[in-house]
Motif scaffolding. Structure first.
Motif, mmCIF file in Angstrom:
data_model
loop_
_atom_site.group_PDB
_atom_site.id
_atom_site.type_symbol
_atom_site.label_atom_id
_atom_site.label_comp_id
_atom_site.label_asym_id
_atom_site.label_seq_id
_atom_site.Cartn_x
_atom_site.Cartn_y
_atom_site.Cartn_z
ATOM 1 N N SER A 24 0.689 -1.207 0.134
ATOM 2 C CA SER A 24 -0.203 -0.024 -0.052
ATOM 3 C C SER A 24 0.881 1.245 0.051
ATOM 4 C CB SER A 24 -0.784 0.060 1.257
ATOM 5 O OG SER A 24 -0.371 -0.059 2.407
ATOM 6 N N TRP A 25 2.085 0.886 -0.598
ATOM 7 C CA TRP A 25 2.979 2.291 -0.581
ATOM 8 C C TRP A 25 2.273 3.301 -1.407
ATOM 9 C CZ3 TRP A 25 6.593 1.397 2.962
ATOM 10 C CH2 TRP A 25 7.175 0.298 3.049
ATOM 11 N N ALA A 26 2.175 4.581 -1.063
ATOM 12 C CA ALA A 26 1.769 5.728 -1.804
ATOM 13 C C ALA A 26 2.969 5.852 -2.753
ATOM 14 C CB ALA A 26 1.206 6.710 -1.189
ATOM 15 N N THR A 27 2.613 6.434 -4.013
ATOM 16 C CA THR A 27 3.662 6.853 -4.913
ATOM 17 C C THR A 27 4.762 8.034 -4.275
ATOM 18 O OG1 THR A 27 2.314 6.679 -6.812
ATOM 19 C CG2 THR A 27 4.312 7.951 -7.178
ATOM 20 N N LEU A 50 5.518 -6.573 -11.688
ATOM 21 C CA LEU A 50 5.053 -6.250 -12.839
ATOM 22 C C LEU A 50 3.784 -6.997 -13.200
ATOM 23 C CD1 LEU A 50 5.505 -4.211 -15.439
ATOM 24 C CD2 LEU A 50 6.517 -5.928 -16.339
ATOM 25 N N ARG A 51 2.547 -6.587 -13.157
ATOM 26 C CA ARG A 51 1.431 -7.425 -13.233
ATOM 27 C C ARG A 51 0.557 -6.528 -14.153
ATOM 28 N NH1 ARG A 51 1.727 -8.518 -7.227
ATOM 29 N NH2 ARG A 51 2.008 -10.698 -7.254
ATOM 30 N N ASP A 52 -0.436 -7.148 -14.983
ATOM 31 C CA ASP A 52 -1.352 -6.697 -15.898
ATOM 32 C C ASP A 52 -2.376 -6.002 -14.969
ATOM 33 O OD1 ASP A 52 -0.033 -7.069 -18.272
ATOM 34 O OD2 ASP A 52 -0.782 -8.972 -18.598
ATOM 35 N N THR A 53 -2.862 -6.589 -13.816
ATOM 36 C CA THR A 53 -3.941 -6.295 -13.100
ATOM 37 C C THR A 53 -3.661 -4.990 -12.348
ATOM 38 O OG1 THR A 53 -5.102 -8.495 -13.493
ATOM 39 C CG2 THR A 53 -5.774 -6.909 -11.611
ATOM 40 N N ALA A 54 -3.992 -3.820 -12.316
ATOM 41 C CA ALA A 54 -3.599 -2.923 -11.498
ATOM 42 C C ALA A 54 -4.422 -2.881 -10.345
ATOM 43 C CB ALA A 54 -3.528 -1.501 -12.271
ATOM 44 N N VAL A 55 -3.884 -2.559 -9.429
ATOM 45 C CA VAL A 55 -4.805 -2.525 -7.972
ATOM 46 C C VAL A 55 -4.896 -1.073 -7.317
ATOM 47 C CG1 VAL A 55 -5.004 -3.423 -5.605
ATOM 48 C CG2 VAL A 55 -3.952 -4.867 -7.180
ATOM 49 N N PRO A 56 -5.952 -0.315 -7.401
ATOM 50 C CA PRO A 56 -5.899 1.057 -6.979
ATOM 51 C C PRO A 56 -5.185 1.057 -5.511
ATOM 52 C CG PRO A 56 -7.946 0.536 -7.551
ATOM 53 C CD PRO A 56 -7.060 -0.954 -7.743
ATOM 54 N N ARG A 57 -4.504 2.237 -5.595
ATOM 55 C CA ARG A 57 -3.718 2.574 -4.246
ATOM 56 C C ARG A 57 -2.785 1.691 -3.844
ATOM 57 N NH1 ARG A 57 -8.901 3.765 -3.942
ATOM 58 N NH2 ARG A 57 -9.481 1.838 -2.598
ATOM 59 N N ALA A 61 2.100 -3.259 -6.279
ATOM 60 C CA ALA A 61 1.845 -4.400 -6.616
ATOM 61 C C ALA A 61 1.690 -4.854 -8.126
ATOM 62 C CB ALA A 61 0.556 -4.590 -5.945
ATOM 63 N N SER A 62 1.788 -3.834 -9.040
ATOM 64 C CA SER A 62 1.617 -3.995 -10.359
ATOM 65 C C SER A 62 2.442 -3.066 -11.341
ATOM 66 C CB SER A 62 0.191 -3.784 -10.623
ATOM 67 O OG SER A 62 -0.356 -2.496 -10.346
ATOM 68 N N CYS A 63 3.052 -2.283 -10.775
ATOM 69 C CA CYS A 63 4.012 -1.105 -11.451
ATOM 70 C C CYS A 63 3.379 -0.554 -12.682
ATOM 71 C CB CYS A 63 5.107 -2.051 -11.816
ATOM 72 S SG CYS A 63 6.486 -2.271 -10.439
ATOM 73 N N PRO A 64 2.040 0.009 -12.529
ATOM 74 C CA PRO A 64 1.442 0.775 -13.614
ATOM 75 C C PRO A 64 2.513 1.718 -14.291
ATOM 76 C CG PRO A 64 0.701 1.403 -11.876
ATOM 77 C CD PRO A 64 1.587 0.230 -11.395
ATOM 78 N N PRO A 65 2.172 1.982 -15.571
ATOM 79 C CA PRO A 65 3.107 3.054 -16.364
ATOM 80 C C PRO A 65 3.356 4.623 -15.463
ATOM 81 C CG PRO A 65 2.177 2.088 -17.914
ATOM 82 C CD PRO A 65 1.250 1.727 -16.393
ATOM 83 N N ASP A 66 2.304 5.074 -15.033
ATOM 84 C CA ASP A 66 2.492 6.373 -14.211
ATOM 85 C C ASP A 66 3.400 6.069 -13.060
ATOM 86 O OD1 ASP A 66 0.508 4.917 -12.824
ATOM 87 O OD2 ASP A 66 -0.833 6.649 -12.520
ATOM 88 N N TYR A 67 3.181 5.054 -12.339
ATOM 89 C CA TYR A 67 4.274 4.886 -11.000
ATOM 90 C C TYR A 67 5.525 4.699 -11.542
ATOM 91 C CZ TYR A 67 6.036 1.964 -7.401
ATOM 92 O OH TYR A 67 6.785 1.557 -6.384
ATOM 93 N N LEU A 68 5.860 4.077 -12.450
ATOM 94 C CA LEU A 68 7.160 3.935 -13.019
ATOM 95 C C LEU A 68 7.572 5.308 -13.437
ATOM 96 C CD1 LEU A 68 7.191 0.492 -15.075
ATOM 97 C CD2 LEU A 68 8.080 0.720 -12.678
ATOM 98 N N ASP A 69 6.608 5.850 -14.416
ATOM 99 C CA ASP A 69 7.519 7.277 -14.907
ATOM 100 C C ASP A 69 7.736 8.025 -13.311
ATOM 101 O OD1 ASP A 69 7.004 6.417 -17.343
ATOM 102 O OD2 ASP A 69 5.057 7.296 -17.698
#
Length: 308
Positions: A24-27, A50-57, A61-69
């Motif tokens: 649950s780390w915030a960005t 790195l997962r395809d299914t993003a989990v809000p907040r 847990a999934s490393c979505p693009p905006d988080y990596l950026d």
């Protein structure tokens, strides 16, 4: 290997430490951790699964693009790494990682079989990423099995093979034998991922280095699943004092982002972690153990499970 050699460190606070707080780390918390690791001079930070299914907040847990950026945009940061579990993410996501300034893909190898991992390794190599393969639950494997799996990883393109003490069950003598078997099996560099269920993470890491490991995982305050990981501040201080490493302890010691996770680990206690380490239980086995303890207490559960 010369025991005075200095291994490369990789921080696993966000990924493995995420087991403590449900990832649950915030960005902004992830950014603070990455800054602290970068300030310490540790060369790599693993920022999540790195997962395809993003989990809000729960971006780690999934490393979505905006988080990596958001992490890639930080200045003076270490190189970014992600953990890939075959079957949980499309190969195309791996190929996209360089576009988000990720440098390393770490591909999990469960049970010593590389077949499911091979497409991900190929995609990562084609994308120009550094590719590590992590052999999990090595305490359940023989030295021969570890040597065979290490060779198989090297054959499919791994540039680094980690032995992971997933169950936190290894002792220094076994680490020496297992790392030695892996080193003898290939010219590919060998890494070690310790857990601290039995309070042996640091001495096991030292044994791994002496046996030839050139990369070691650790986390801030040792936060992580089970009994936690090797404490980053301990291995950093050791390398500074004993090996003259060009690292810094202050950025890690001063950062307070992980305090809540540290308190949670303290509140949950270490008795269960110690016992699951002694019984060499993986996460599934540990869950069964916890259920049995809740129903029957420690003594009856230990007698039951140790006789299996």
């Amino acid at each position: 290997m010369n025991p005075n050699s200095k291994p490369d460190l990789l921080d696993v606070t966000l990924r493995d430490g995420g087991y403590v707080n449900g990832h649950s780390w915030a960005t902004h918390e992830a950014q603070a951790i990455v800054r602290a690791i970068g300030g310490s001079g540790v060369p790599y930070v693993e920022v999540g699964y790195l997962r395809d299914t993003a989990v809000p907040r729960r971006p780690s847990a999934s490393c979505p693009p905006d988080y990596l950026d958001a992490l890639a945009a930080l200045t003076d940061r270490p190189r970014l790494a992600v953990m890939v579990r075959p079957g949980e993410v499309s190969v195309s996501r791996v190929a996209d990682l360089p576009g988000h300034d990720v440098s390393m893909a770490r591909v999990l190898v469960s049970g010593g079989s590389v077949a499911k991992a091979e497409p991900y390794v190929a995609a990562a190599r084609a994308a120009g990423l550094t590719v590590a393969m992590n052999l999990t639950r090595v305490s359940e494997r023989t030295e021969t099995e570890i040597a065979q799996a290490t060779r198989a990883c090297a054959d499919v393109g791994a540039q680094l093979v980690y032995l992971a003490d997933s169950n936190g069950s290894l002792d220094p003598e076994t680490v020496t034998a297992q790392v030695g078997a892996a080193v003898a099996a290939t010219t590919t560099p060998i890494g070690f991922h310790p857990h601290d269920n039995l309070g042996l993470a640091f001495i096991n890491a030292k044994a791994a280095i002496t046996a030839g490991a050139t990369a070691i995982d650790a986390s801030i305050a040792g936060i992580g699943k089970g009994g936690g990981n090797l404490r980053m501040e301990v291995i950093v201080a050791h390398l500074i004092v004993r090996h003259g490493a060009g690292l810094r302890l202050d950025p890690i010691a001063a950062d307070q982002t992980t305090l809540a996770a540290q308190l949670r680990m303290l509140a949950e206690g270490n008795t269960k972690a110690v016992l699951t380490g002694l019984l060499d239980l993986n996460l599934d086995g540990a869950a069964e153990f916890y259920d049995m303890v809740a129903a029957n207490g420690y003594d009856a559960t230990i007698l039951t499970m140790s006789g299996r």
